[in-house]
Write an enzyme that holds these catalytic residues in place. Structure first.
Site, PDB file in Angstrom:
ATOM      1  CE  LYS A   1      64.645  16.284 -63.782  1.00 46.40           C
ATOM      2  NZ  LYS A   1      64.621  15.152 -62.810  1.00 46.40           N
TER       3      LYS A   1
ATOM      4  CB  SER B   1      62.376  12.970 -61.047  1.00 48.53           C
ATOM      5  OG  SER B   1      61.623  13.846 -61.838  1.00 48.53           O
TER       6      SER B   1
HETATM    7 CA   LIG Z   1      60.884  17.458 -59.349  1.00 48.42          CA
END
Ligand SMILES: [Ca+2]
Ligand SMILES: [Ca+2]
Ligand SMILES: [Ca+2]
Ligand SMILES: [Ca+2]
Ligand SMILES: [Ca+2]
Ligand SMILES: [Ca+2]
Ligand SMILES: [Ca+2]
Ligand SMILES: [Ca+2]
Ligand SMILES: [Ca+2]
Ligand SMILES: [Ca+2]
Ligand SMILES: [Ca+2]
Ligand SMILES: [Ca+2]
Lengths: 203, 203, 203, 203, 203, 203
Positions: free
Chosen positions: D142, D99
Site C-alpha cells: 500500500k 481496511s
Molecule cells: Ca483504505
C-alpha cells in the site's frame, strides 16, 4: 488472508464494551463486543462478519433486556427511542455460534445503563430467552487466552464448572471464576454501580 | 462441533417455558420452547437455529391463538400490543420439523395468559391451523428421553397411541400419557389455572 | 424421514377446511387446505412447506375472490380488515404444483362466507386469474385415494373428463363426478347455503 | 475483464472524497471513497461492487459519527435529514475487507462537515464501533502504491508501525507517517478547518 | 411432470385476457395473459411461474401505461387506486423471456380501460420503455401454433416481417398479419371501442 | 437463445432515450438507455436484465443528479414527486459493468429536464459519485459499432483518448470525438437547450 491480531485487555472506560472469549481455528482468543446507541427509533444493527446463530444471540439478548427493562431501571419505551448497533471486531474474521450470548447481553445492558463494566473481566456463555446461561465449548482454550491477555476474572455457566478439572492448576492460578446460572447473575457481577464519564442520558 | 447438553426437567416458574420432545441424530432429547413478550406492536421473532418448517409451526400456533383469542380470555387486539419472541435453545444445534407445534402453541398460550404450565409435563405433536394434533415420528426415542429427564406426563396425538405398543412396558412405567386430538385438549391439560408470580398484565 | 399418514375424510364442521387431492411420490392422497381469518389488515400468510407454484395458486385464488367479492356477498373492503392464513398440513412433506388451486379458492371462499363445505367432497384443479379451471395430472391415482378415504363426490376440470376412461369402472363405482369449467361452478357445488356453527361475522 | 487504471492523487476540492489504500491481486493501489449527501430522510446507499465486510465498515463508520455527532459540531438530527451515499470507484473491481474503515469515516465526516481533506494524504485502517483503529494487512504494498501516486502523508494504526521495519528506507523516504489509535485522531489529522467552496449547509 | 395442454382460442368476453404466442421446448404454443384489478393502492402482483425477464416485461408494460395514462383516457392516479395482478397460466410450466411484452401491455390496457380485445387475435413482441416493439424469436413455430389454435390475426414487430419468408405460403394462408413499430400501434389494433359486459368503473 | 438484433441510430424525439456503446461477446454494439417518469413518490425501478454493477451505475447517476439538482434547474424535491424507471433493451441479453454510467446519467438528466439529446451522438464511460468520468474497455469495438450504426459523435473519457491510437484512421474518419473529465462535461455536450415536443412539466 485475514490478519490475526492478538488482543490484550483494554480497560473499561467505554460503556457497552465487554470482553468475551472465543474459540477459533487458531486457538482461544479474547474478543470485544461493542454496543453503540444513537437517538432513533429502535432500529437494531449487527456488524462484525457474524453468522446467523451469533446474530440470533444478539437478538435474544436484546429481547431479554427489553422484557426485563424495569430490573435495569429502564422502561420498555427506552428501547424505542434509541437505535442500537452491536459490533464485534475484527471484520475480516467470520464469527459464529451462541457463546457470545452473555457478552452481548452485558454489552447491551452497559450501553443502556451507561454503567461501567468490571475491570479485567471476561465471559463466555449462551443465553436463553428466559435468562438461563448455558454451557459452551472450548473452555480450556478460552481460559488460556484470557490469562495471556491480562484477564483476572471469568464468568462461565455453572454447567461449565466441570471443564476446569481438565486444566492444570498452574494455568488457572490467579484467575477468579464466577459460575452463573442466569443472565441476572452475570449482570450483577459484571456491571459496576459507577457510570462512565459523560454518560448518555437514557430514559 | 456443537455441544450436546443433556437436559433435565427444570420446573414451571416461568410463563411461556414449555418442555417438548425432539428426535435428533443422537437419539431422543427434551427441549424447551421459550416465549417472551414485550410491549410493542405485534412483531414476531423466532430464534434458535430453526428450519423453515419449524418456523412455520410457530406461525401456525400464533395464528391459531389469534383466531381463538376469546377462548383464552384474550382479545384479538392483545396480539397487536405485544412483540412476541419464541426461542428454542440451544443455538448451536439446527432444528427442524413440525413436531414442536403443540409445544409452541402451549408456550405462546402460557405467555399470553401468564398461566403456569403443569409440572413434569412434556409434549410432542404437529399442529394444524384448525387445531388438529397430528402424529409425529420418533415416539419411542422421545419417551425414553423424557423419562430420563424426569418427566412424569406426556401429551401426544391420539394417532400416536399405537406407537406405544412397540415400547417395552418397563420403559414407560410411571409415565402418564394424554392422547389428544386438538390443541384445545392440549391447553386444557397443560395450562394450570394458577398464574406465575408477578404476572405481566396482558389485555 | 417424514411420516406419511393416510388421511380419511373428516367432516365439514369447520369453515375454511376443504379436501383436495394430491399426487405424491407414494401415490394419490387426500389433503386438507385450511384457511383461518383473524382481525387485521389484509396480511396474507402461507404455510405447509409449499413450493413457489403452490403459493402462487393461493395468491391467484385470493385475488380472484377479491375481484369477485360481490358475487360472494362480500365487499372488497372485507379483505382489508382480516388477516388471512392458508395452511396445508403436513409440514414435513414438501408440496408444490398448481393442482390445489380450486381447493384453495374454495377454502378461502368458505372462510370469508363462513358457509359449510359439502360433505364427502374432494376436488383437484388449477385455477386461473379469470376463473377458468384447468386440467391437472394424476387423476387416476387421486381418485383411488379419494375413494379409499371415504370421499363420495369429486370436482375436476371438464378437460380431465377424458382421464376417467382409463380407470376401470369398478374403481369409480359409487363416486359422483362434477366436471367444471369455472371457479364459480366449483363454489356453487362445494359451498352449502348453511353457515358453520358460531360463524365469524365478516363484513 | 476489468480495466485496472492506475490512480494518481487528485486534489482536495470535493467534500467527502478521501484517498484510501487497497491491497489487490495486482499489488497496492490507491482508491477513493466518495460520499454524497442529498436532502432526504436518512437513507444510506452503498455502491462500488463492495463485499459484505466492506459494507459493514461503512455502516460502522456512519454509526460512529451519528453517536459522536456533537464532537463534529453536528446534531443527531442532521443524519435524519440527509440521504447518504458512499461509493468506491471502480465498479468493475470487486472490493472487500475492513481496511477502508477509517477512509470511510473520514469521507463521511468531510461530507457532513463540508470541511476539506488534507492534501496528498492517504490512509488505511479498520474502524471499530467505539472508535479504535485496528491494524490491517498489505502495508508494504500500500505504501509503495501511495508514493507512486503522489501521496505525501499516510495514516495507519499504531499497531501497524512495526510493519514499516520491513520496508527499505529508500521506499518511504519523503513520506510522513501518522500512527493513530482512534478515529478521532484520524479526523484531527485529515480534516482541515477550511470548508470546501460553496459548501452545503448541514444542520 | 407438467401436463402440456394444447390451447385453443377462447373468445374475448373478459377484459384483461389477451392471447400471446410462446416458443417452448415442445414447439410453438398460444398462451394467455390475464390481468385482474381489485380496489387497493397500486400493489403489483405477478404469477405464473415467470422468470425474471418476463417479470420485467410486465413491469415495463405497466410503467409504459402509467406514463401514457392520458392517451388511454386514464389519469396517473388510476394506477394508485387499484391493485394489479398479472397471471400467465399454466403454473406448472416455467416461462421466461421478453416476448410477451406487448401481450402484457395489451392485457393491462384492456383491464384498465375495460375495452374488449379483438377476437381471434394473437401477438408476440418485446416492449421497450419508450414503447418500441422489438422483434422476437421462434416466429415460425408461433405462427403454426396460432393457426392450429384458431387464431385469424397476428401482431408482430415490423422487424419480424422478414421471418415470414421462411414459412411456406400454405401455412400462413388465411392469417392476417399486422406489423407494428410501437405499443400504441398494438393497442389501436387490439383494443375494440366496445367495453366488456358489466365493466369495472376505473377512474 | 437470445436474438441479437443489430441496432441503428434512431433519432432524438424522446426525452430520456440516449445511445450508449456496449462491448458484448459478439463485438461492439450500440444500446439504448431509456428513462421514463411518472407521477409518484421517488420510487426507482431498473429493468433490462442488468447485473449488479450496472444497477449500481444507475443508482450513482441518479444520486449525482439529485445532489446537483440546481445545476440542472431542478430542485431536490423534483426527485421525490416522480417515479423513475430506467430500462435497457433488449431483455433477453444479460448486461453488466460500469460503462453505461454516463449514458444513464444523460438519460436521467434528459428525462428530468425534458431536453432533447444531441442527434447522432453515442457515449461510453463510468461515472463516479463526485462526477468524474472513468475510462472503460472495448473502445475499438465500440467505435466500429457506433460508426456502423450511423453515429457521428462519440463521448468518451479523456483517459480513453490513448485507445484511439490503436484504431486505423480510416475506421474513425468522419467521427467527432469528445474527451471528457466530468459528467457535467457530458451533459453540456449531450443535452440540447431545446425541449422535446409536449414535454412533461417537472417541478
Ligand atoms: Ca483504505
Ligand atoms: Ca484478534
Ligand atoms: Ca463470549
Ligand atoms: Ca440438549
Ligand atoms: Ca415437541
Ligand atoms: Ca397424509
Ligand atoms: Ca387439490
Ligand atoms: Ca485503479
Ligand atoms: Ca398449454
Ligand atoms: Ca407473446
Ligand atoms: Ca442489439
Ligand atoms: Ca455506454
Amino acid at each position: 488472508v485475514p490478519i490475526y491480531t492478538r488482543e490484550t485487555y483494554e480497560g473499561n472506560e467505554f460503556a457497552g464494551v465487554v470482553t468475551g472469549l472465543a474459540w477459533t481455528a487458531v486457538g482461544g482468543e479474547i474478543l470485544y463486543v461493542e454496543t453503540s446507541l444513537s437517538k432513533g427509533k429502535g432500529r437494531f444493527t449487527l456488524t462484525g462478519n457474524l453468522g446467523e446463530v451469533m446474530k440470533e444471540s444478539a437478538t435474544i439478548a436484546l429481547e431479554y433486556l427489553r422484557s426485563h427493562a424495569p430490573d435495569l431501571g429502564l422502561t420498555s419505551q427506552s428501547f424505542e427511542k434509541w437505535d442500537v448497533h452491536v459490533h464485534v471486531p475484527e471484520g475480516a474474521i467470520p464469527k459464529d455460534g451462541p457463546s457470545a450470548g452473555i457478552t452481548m447481553a452485558t454489552s447491551l445492558a452497559s450501553a443502556f445503563t451507561q454503567r461501567k463494566v468490571k475491570r479485567n473481566l471476561a465471559m463466555t456463555g449462551e443465553i436463553t430467552l428466559r435468562g438461563k446461561v448455558l454451557p459452551v465449548g472450548g473452555i480450556k482454550e478460552k481460559i488460556l487466552a484470557a490469562k495471556r491477555a491480562g484477564i483476572k476474572e471469568i464468568i462461565i455457566s455453572r454447567q461449565n464448572e466441570k471443564d476446569l478439572e481438565e486444566i492444570k492448576p498452574i494455568y488457572i492460578k490467579g484467575l477468579k471464576f464466577h459460575f452463573v446460572e442466569t443472565v441476572m447473575d452475570v449482570l450483577e457481577i459484571a456491571l459496576l454501580k459507577q457510570k462512565v464519564n459523560s454518560p448518555l442520558r437514557i430514559r
